[in-house]
Design an enzyme around this catalytic site. Structure first.
Site, PDB file in Angstrom:
ATOM      1  N   ARG A  92       0.844  -1.192   0.000  1.00  0.00           N
ATOM      2  CA  ARG A  92       0.000   0.000   0.000  1.00  0.00           C
ATOM      3  C   ARG A  92       0.884   1.248   0.000  1.00  0.00           C
ATOM      4  O   ARG A  92       1.768   1.389   0.825  1.00  0.00           O
ATOM      5  CB  ARG A  92      -0.891  -0.020   1.254  1.00  0.00           C
ATOM      6  CG  ARG A  92      -1.561   1.277   1.615  1.00  0.00           C
ATOM      7  CD  ARG A  92      -2.736   1.561   0.713  1.00  0.00           C
ATOM      8  NE  ARG A  92      -3.230   2.912   0.919  1.00  0.00           N
ATOM      9  CZ  ARG A  92      -4.200   3.237   1.753  1.00  0.00           C
ATOM     10  NH1 ARG A  92      -4.799   2.307   2.457  1.00  0.00           N
ATOM     11  NH2 ARG A  92      -4.588   4.474   1.873  1.00  0.00           N
ATOM     12  N   ARG A 101      -5.724   2.513  -4.839  1.00  0.00           N
ATOM     13  CA  ARG A 101      -4.929   1.808  -3.832  1.00  0.00           C
ATOM     14  C   ARG A 101      -5.009   0.301  -4.002  1.00  0.00           C
ATOM     15  O   ARG A 101      -6.030  -0.219  -4.471  1.00  0.00           O
ATOM     16  CB  ARG A 101      -5.350   2.226  -2.416  1.00  0.00           C
ATOM     17  CG  ARG A 101      -6.732   1.854  -2.009  1.00  0.00           C
ATOM     18  CD  ARG A 101      -7.766   2.959  -1.871  1.00  0.00           C
ATOM     19  NE  ARG A 101      -7.430   4.336  -1.865  1.00  0.00           N
ATOM     20  CZ  ARG A 101      -7.459   5.109  -0.768  1.00  0.00           C
ATOM     21  NH1 ARG A 101      -7.765   4.611   0.396  1.00  0.00           N
ATOM     22  NH2 ARG A 101      -7.201   6.381  -0.865  1.00  0.00           N
ATOM     23  N   ASP A 104      -7.126  -1.155   1.060  1.00  0.00           N
ATOM     24  CA  ASP A 104      -7.534  -0.254   2.124  1.00  0.00           C
ATOM     25  C   ASP A 104      -8.291  -1.096   3.145  1.00  0.00           C
ATOM     26  O   ASP A 104      -9.216  -1.821   2.775  1.00  0.00           O
ATOM     27  CB  ASP A 104      -8.507   0.763   1.493  1.00  0.00           C
ATOM     28  CG  ASP A 104      -8.579   2.052   2.254  1.00  0.00           C
ATOM     29  OD1 ASP A 104      -7.786   2.250   3.183  1.00  0.00           O
ATOM     30  OD2 ASP A 104      -9.444   2.879   1.894  1.00  0.00           O
ATOM     31  N   ASP A 106     -10.361  -0.402   6.539  1.00  0.00           N
ATOM     32  CA  ASP A 106     -10.892   0.640   7.431  1.00  0.00           C
ATOM     33  C   ASP A 106     -11.582  -0.004   8.619  1.00  0.00           C
ATOM     34  O   ASP A 106     -12.477  -0.850   8.434  1.00  0.00           O
ATOM     35  CB  ASP A 106     -11.931   1.497   6.686  1.00  0.00           C
ATOM     36  CG  ASP A 106     -11.302   2.417   5.659  1.00  0.00           C
ATOM     37  OD1 ASP A 106     -10.139   2.832   5.866  1.00  0.00           O
ATOM     38  OD2 ASP A 106     -11.967   2.721   4.655  1.00  0.00           O
TER      39      ASP A 106
HETATM   40  N1  ROI Z   1     -14.424   4.166  -3.750  1.00  0.00           N
HETATM   41  C1  ROI Z   1     -14.948   2.932  -3.749  1.00  0.00           C
HETATM   42  N2  ROI Z   1     -15.897   2.637  -4.628  1.00  0.00           N
HETATM   43  N3  ROI Z   1     -14.536   1.969  -2.890  1.00  0.00           N
HETATM   44  C2  ROI Z   1     -13.583   2.226  -1.969  1.00  0.00           C
HETATM   45  O1  ROI Z   1     -13.225   1.329  -1.178  1.00  0.00           O
HETATM   46  C3  ROI Z   1     -13.035   3.515  -1.906  1.00  0.00           C
HETATM   47  N4  ROI Z   1     -12.086   3.838  -0.996  1.00  0.00           N
HETATM   48  C4  ROI Z   1     -11.609   5.059  -0.901  1.00  0.00           C
HETATM   49  C5  ROI Z   1     -12.000   6.161  -1.849  1.00  0.00           C
HETATM   50  C6  ROI Z   1     -10.755   6.650  -2.565  1.00  0.00           C
HETATM   51  C7  ROI Z   1     -12.612   7.306  -1.051  1.00  0.00           C
HETATM   52  N5  ROI Z   1     -12.955   5.723  -2.825  1.00  0.00           N
HETATM   53  C8  ROI Z   1     -13.481   4.483  -2.839  1.00  0.00           C
HETATM   54  O2  ROI Z   1     -10.767   5.333   0.083  1.00  0.00           O
END
Ligand code: ROI
Length: 167
Positions: A92, A101, A104, A106
């Site tokens: 990452r 990315r 991610d 979260d």
């Molecule tokens: N957009 C989508 N569709 N899915 C994501 O996981 C995602 N993650 C992000 C940002 C860049 C805001 N956009 C995203 O962090």
């Protein structure tokens, strides 16, 4: 003498996974296995994988998203460290704000706790606004409690499914 008993406190957490680079389906599938193997964590369940339109700068590839849930004895920041270590395993890199990315992870919910510090906001700041979080979350736990917010069912009523699709 009374027997000493020690009760371990397992906290159920919810984690959003997203990827739009370097074979996103593989990235997310691998990350689910890595979450399953985390120390001090047990009972992983996860949603299906979904394809979603990117939120953020235009021109980036579609995302693959999922939500996982596990129980942990880690503190929120220990869990965040573990999630960031997995992101690092996936090379990452943070180049562009809201840019593409490889992975991610979260931390969406940590039990019924509300956390606000420089590293972590829980519930996740955008949990109510993101169809790629709400729909997979509802798939695994439609009755999940989101502290200090409207119910998941009401969040879903306010959040269009758009082109989010199961894959
Ligand atoms: N957009 C989508 N569709 N899915 C994501 O996981 C995602 N993650 C992000 C940002 C860049 C805001 N956009 C995203 O962090």
């Amino acid at each position: 003498m009374a027997e000493l008993s020690h009760k371990t406190n397992w906290i159920r957490c919810y984690i959003g996974l997203g990827s739009n680079l370097e074979h996103p389906v593989t990235q997310v599938s691998r990350a689910l296995l890595e979450l399953e193997r985390l120390d001090c964590c047990r009972g992983l369940i996860h949603s299906s994988l979904y394809r979603s339109d990117p939120v953020g700068p235009v021109g980036q590839p579609d995302y693959i998203n999922a939500v996982a849930s596990l129980e942990t004895t880690l503190t929120p920041l220990q869990l965040l460290d573990a999630l960031q270590a997995i992101e690092q395993l996936h090379q990452r890199v943070r180049i562009q704000h809201w840019g593409p990315r490889t992975l991610d992870l979260d931390l969406l919910l940590y039990g019924d706790e509300q956390i606000n510090n420089e590293r972590l906001t829980v519930p996740h700041a955008f949990i109510q606004a993101r169809n790629f979080v709400l729909y997979p979350l509802a798939e695994i736990d439609p009755d999940v409690y989101i502290p200090n917010q409207i119910s998941l069912a009401d969040c879903l009523k306010n959040c269009d499914k758009g082109s989010l699709e199961l894959i």
